[in-house]
Design an enzyme around this catalytic site. Structure first.
Site, PDB file in Angstrom:
ATOM      1  N   SER A   1      -0.940  20.863  -6.732  1.00  0.00           N
ATOM      2  CA  SER A   1      -0.058  20.377  -5.683  1.00  0.00           C
ATOM      3  C   SER A   1       1.388  20.306  -6.205  1.00  0.00           C
ATOM      4  O   SER A   1       1.908  21.292  -6.705  1.00  0.00           O
ATOM      5  CB  SER A   1      -0.567  19.024  -5.181  1.00  0.00           C
ATOM      6  OG  SER A   1       0.068  18.635  -4.010  1.00  0.00           O
TER       7      SER A   1
ATOM      8  N   ASP B   1      -4.792  21.635  -0.293  1.00  0.00           N
ATOM      9  CA  ASP B   1      -4.375  20.840  -1.450  1.00  0.00           C
ATOM     10  C   ASP B   1      -5.382  20.894  -2.604  1.00  0.00           C
ATOM     11  O   ASP B   1      -6.531  20.477  -2.452  1.00  0.00           O
ATOM     12  CB  ASP B   1      -4.203  19.398  -0.970  1.00  0.00           C
ATOM     13  CG  ASP B   1      -3.710  18.449  -2.042  1.00  0.00           C
ATOM     14  OD1 ASP B   1      -3.485  18.884  -3.179  1.00  0.00           O
ATOM     15  OD2 ASP B   1      -3.558  17.252  -1.725  1.00  0.00           O
TER      16      ASP B   1
END
Length: 282
Positions: free
Chosen positions: A51, A170
């Site tokens: 991320s 993510d």
């Protein structure tokens, strides 16, 4: 900088850098890596980013000191990016499309420099269909889409970027701190930059029914989100008690780190960045 050192008889050891995500909490890692740049510190055989941690690594490998700082303290704080009312009306809470377009146009990553250096860079994503982590080597062709996929917070960003036709989200959902993966890849000297102070443990979701309802069309992703606390805490256990042949260096924010996932307070962000510069220890 905290080190856990174990003896090893292994002749050839690989070293790895891992950077956790955490949205605005990435300001701490931005400070650490900018200090690494200032010291020309690159003793790693490969990197794994998750991320916001992946965008921090990208800027570091591209020798772009201050880029991550600017993304977090400027662009990510703008209402064009974060807008709860827009989300309530059916849009993105975190509009990654806008963020990616404007930052690539105004402060583009220097991909030529990034891919001319010798350190392989792996970006962690979560596969929507299976809920499992994917560890994909960045190339000039896939970098931007991979970074976007790894940063795509489920629900808050309503789309799922595709990599080779596979929908991703993510990376922190399936593997927030990929220390075990780095060990499996041969790393025996691991440096991990966390985005929360030492001692933090993730707690399970208080509303699993809501997660399953919201993600009814992607049940494996819902499972991964609900298993995230267990996965996260297992990674922390590995960090706290590494195998005997593994040296672990942990760089974590201090106890008074005040930056949360969606913090936009400029003073708190600036303090978090300065704390990262200091914590780098070089």
């Amino acid at each position: 900088m905290e080190k856990t050192t174990q003896d090893s008889t292994q002749q050839e050891r690989k070293s790895a850098l891992i950077v956790e995500g955490g949205a605005m909490r990435g300001i701490f890692a931005a400070g650490v890596l900018d200090q690494y740049l200032a010291a020309n510190y690159r003793p790693f055989d490969f990197c794994l980013g998750v991320s916001a941690g992946s965008t921090n690594i990208a800027a570091w490998l591209a020798n772009q000191s201050g880029r991550s700082y600017r993304v977090i303290t400027d662009y990510s704080c703008r209402p064009e990016f974060i807008d709860l009312l827009r989300f309530v009306k059916g849009g993105h809470w975190l509009d990654l499309d806008w963020l990616w377009d404007i930052t690539l146009r105004e402060i583009a990553l220097d991909t030529e420099t990034l891919f001319s250096q010798h350190i392989p860079f792996y970006i962690v994503t979560t596969v929507i269909e299976t809920g499992e982590a994917a560890y994909i080597k960045a190339t000039a062709e896939n970098l931007n889409q991979l970074l976007k996929a790894s940063c795509s917070v489920p629900i808050a960003y309503r789309d799922y970027p595709e990599i080779n036709g596979i929908a991703m989200t993510d990376g922190g959902v399936a593997d927030s701190i990929p220390v075990k993966k780095a060990y499996e890849m041969g790393a025996r000297d691991i440096t991990v930059i966390l985005s929360r102070p030492r001692g933090y443990r993730k707690t399970p979701s208080r509303s699993p029914w809501l997660v399953r309802h919201t993600l009814a069309q992607t049940p494996k992703l819902a499972d991964a989100i609900l298993n995230r606390a267990e996965s996260y805490n297992q990674a922390i256990d590995f960090i706290d008690n590494p195998p005997e042949d593994c040296n672990m260096t942990v760089i974590a924010p201090p106890a008074d780190f005040l930056v949360g996932r969606l913090t936009t307070d400029k003073k708190k962000l600036e303090t978090g960045y300065q704390q990262g510069l200091v914590a780098a220890g070089i």
